[in-house]
Design a protein around this motif. Structure first.
Motif, PDB file in Angstrom:
ATOM      1  N   LYS A   6       0.889  -1.224   0.015  1.00  0.00           N
ATOM      2  CA  LYS A   6      -0.061   0.031   0.036  1.00  0.00           C
ATOM      3  C   LYS A   6       1.013   1.345   0.036  1.00  0.00           C
ATOM      4  CE  LYS A   6      -4.071  -1.781   2.137  1.00  0.00           C
ATOM      5  NZ  LYS A   6      -5.204  -1.791   3.212  1.00  0.00           N
ATOM      6  N   PRO A  42      -0.888   8.394  -7.313  1.00  0.00           N
ATOM      7  CA  PRO A  42      -1.190   7.496  -6.234  1.00  0.00           C
ATOM      8  C   PRO A  42      -1.650   8.097  -4.929  1.00  0.00           C
ATOM      9  CG  PRO A  42       1.140   7.449  -6.609  1.00  0.00           C
ATOM     10  CD  PRO A  42       0.522   8.302  -7.439  1.00  0.00           C
ATOM     11  N   ARG A  43      -2.498   7.571  -4.183  1.00  0.00           N
ATOM     12  CA  ARG A  43      -3.100   8.300  -2.918  1.00  0.00           C
ATOM     13  C   ARG A  43      -2.592   7.319  -1.832  1.00  0.00           C
ATOM     14  NH1 ARG A  43      -7.087   9.191  -6.324  1.00  0.00           N
ATOM     15  NH2 ARG A  43      -8.517   7.557  -5.122  1.00  0.00           N
ATOM     16  N   GLN A  46      -4.031   3.247  -0.957  1.00  0.00           N
ATOM     17  CA  GLN A  46      -4.272   2.535  -2.454  1.00  0.00           C
ATOM     18  C   GLN A  46      -3.331   1.187  -2.417  1.00  0.00           C
ATOM     19  OE1 GLN A  46      -3.881   5.552  -5.196  1.00  0.00           O
ATOM     20  NE2 GLN A  46      -6.057   5.418  -5.552  1.00  0.00           N
ATOM     21  N   ARG A  47      -3.648   0.370  -2.875  1.00  0.00           N
ATOM     22  CA  ARG A  47      -2.904  -1.162  -3.236  1.00  0.00           C
ATOM     23  C   ARG A  47      -2.329  -1.177  -4.424  1.00  0.00           C
ATOM     24  NH1 ARG A  47      -3.688  -7.018  -3.151  1.00  0.00           N
ATOM     25  NH2 ARG A  47      -2.268  -8.061  -1.752  1.00  0.00           N
ATOM     26  N   TYR A  48      -0.959  -1.386  -4.556  1.00  0.00           N
ATOM     27  CA  TYR A  48      -0.155  -1.531  -5.720  1.00  0.00           C
ATOM     28  C   TYR A  48       0.295  -2.743  -5.769  1.00  0.00           C
ATOM     29  CZ  TYR A  48      -1.250   3.147  -7.553  1.00  0.00           C
ATOM     30  OH  TYR A  48      -1.582   4.450  -8.151  1.00  0.00           O
ATOM     31  N   MET A  67      -1.567  -0.128 -10.184  1.00  0.00           N
ATOM     32  CA  MET A  67      -2.673  -0.182  -9.393  1.00  0.00           C
ATOM     33  C   MET A  67      -3.483  -1.550  -9.409  1.00  0.00           C
ATOM     34  SD  MET A  67      -6.048   2.398  -8.554  1.00  0.00           S
ATOM     35  CE  MET A  67      -5.170   3.477  -9.296  1.00  0.00           C
ATOM     36  N   ALA A  71      -9.473  -2.183  -6.982  1.00  0.00           N
ATOM     37  CA  ALA A  71      -9.074  -1.351  -5.712  1.00  0.00           C
ATOM     38  C   ALA A  71      -9.962   0.077  -5.907  1.00  0.00           C
ATOM     39  CB  ALA A  71      -7.693  -1.331  -5.633  1.00  0.00           C
ATOM     40  N   ASP A  73     -11.835   3.591  -4.756  1.00  0.00           N
ATOM     41  CA  ASP A  73     -11.392   4.853  -4.119  1.00  0.00           C
ATOM     42  C   ASP A  73     -11.321   4.749  -2.691  1.00  0.00           C
ATOM     43  OD1 ASP A  73     -10.547   6.420  -6.405  1.00  0.00           O
ATOM     44  OD2 ASP A  73     -12.794   6.867  -6.689  1.00  0.00           O
ATOM     45  N   GLY A  75     -11.973   1.789  -1.067  1.00  0.00           N
ATOM     46  CA  GLY A  75     -11.078   0.735  -0.609  1.00  0.00           C
ATOM     47  C   GLY A  75     -11.832  -0.162   0.492  1.00  0.00           C
TER      48      GLY A  75
END
Length: 80
Positions: A6, A42-43, A46-48, A67, A71, A73, A75
């Motif tokens: 994340k 990316p924020r 967020q899962r990448y 991303m 996933a 906004d 989550g």
């Protein structure tokens, strides 16, 4: 091998950030150029998915960040 984590932080001015691995360990740095979707900023949380490479004498760096599909906004998924 793809890893997952994340976003811990991202500085739009510098174009760099940190991602925390799901499996634990230290957060890894990445640059905007390492993002597959460079148009999207990316924020946090967020899962990448990402790969790693060794730079600067063996330090791990996240690269090829993408991303995770689905996933959203928020989550948050409601069970019902």
């Amino acid at each position: 091998m793809t890893h997952y984590g994340k976003i811990k932080s991202y500085d739009t001015g510098k174009g760099s950030g940190m991602i925390t691995p799901d499996k634990g360990g230290d957060a890894l740095p990445f640059n905007k150029s390492d993002l597959q979707q460079q148009a999207q900023e990316p924020r946090a949380d967020q899962r990448y998915g990402y790969d790693t490479r060794q730079i600067d004498g063996g330090k791990a760096h996240a690269t090829n960040l993408q991303m995770e599909q689905g996933a959203g906004d928020s989550g948050a998924k409601q069970q019902g």
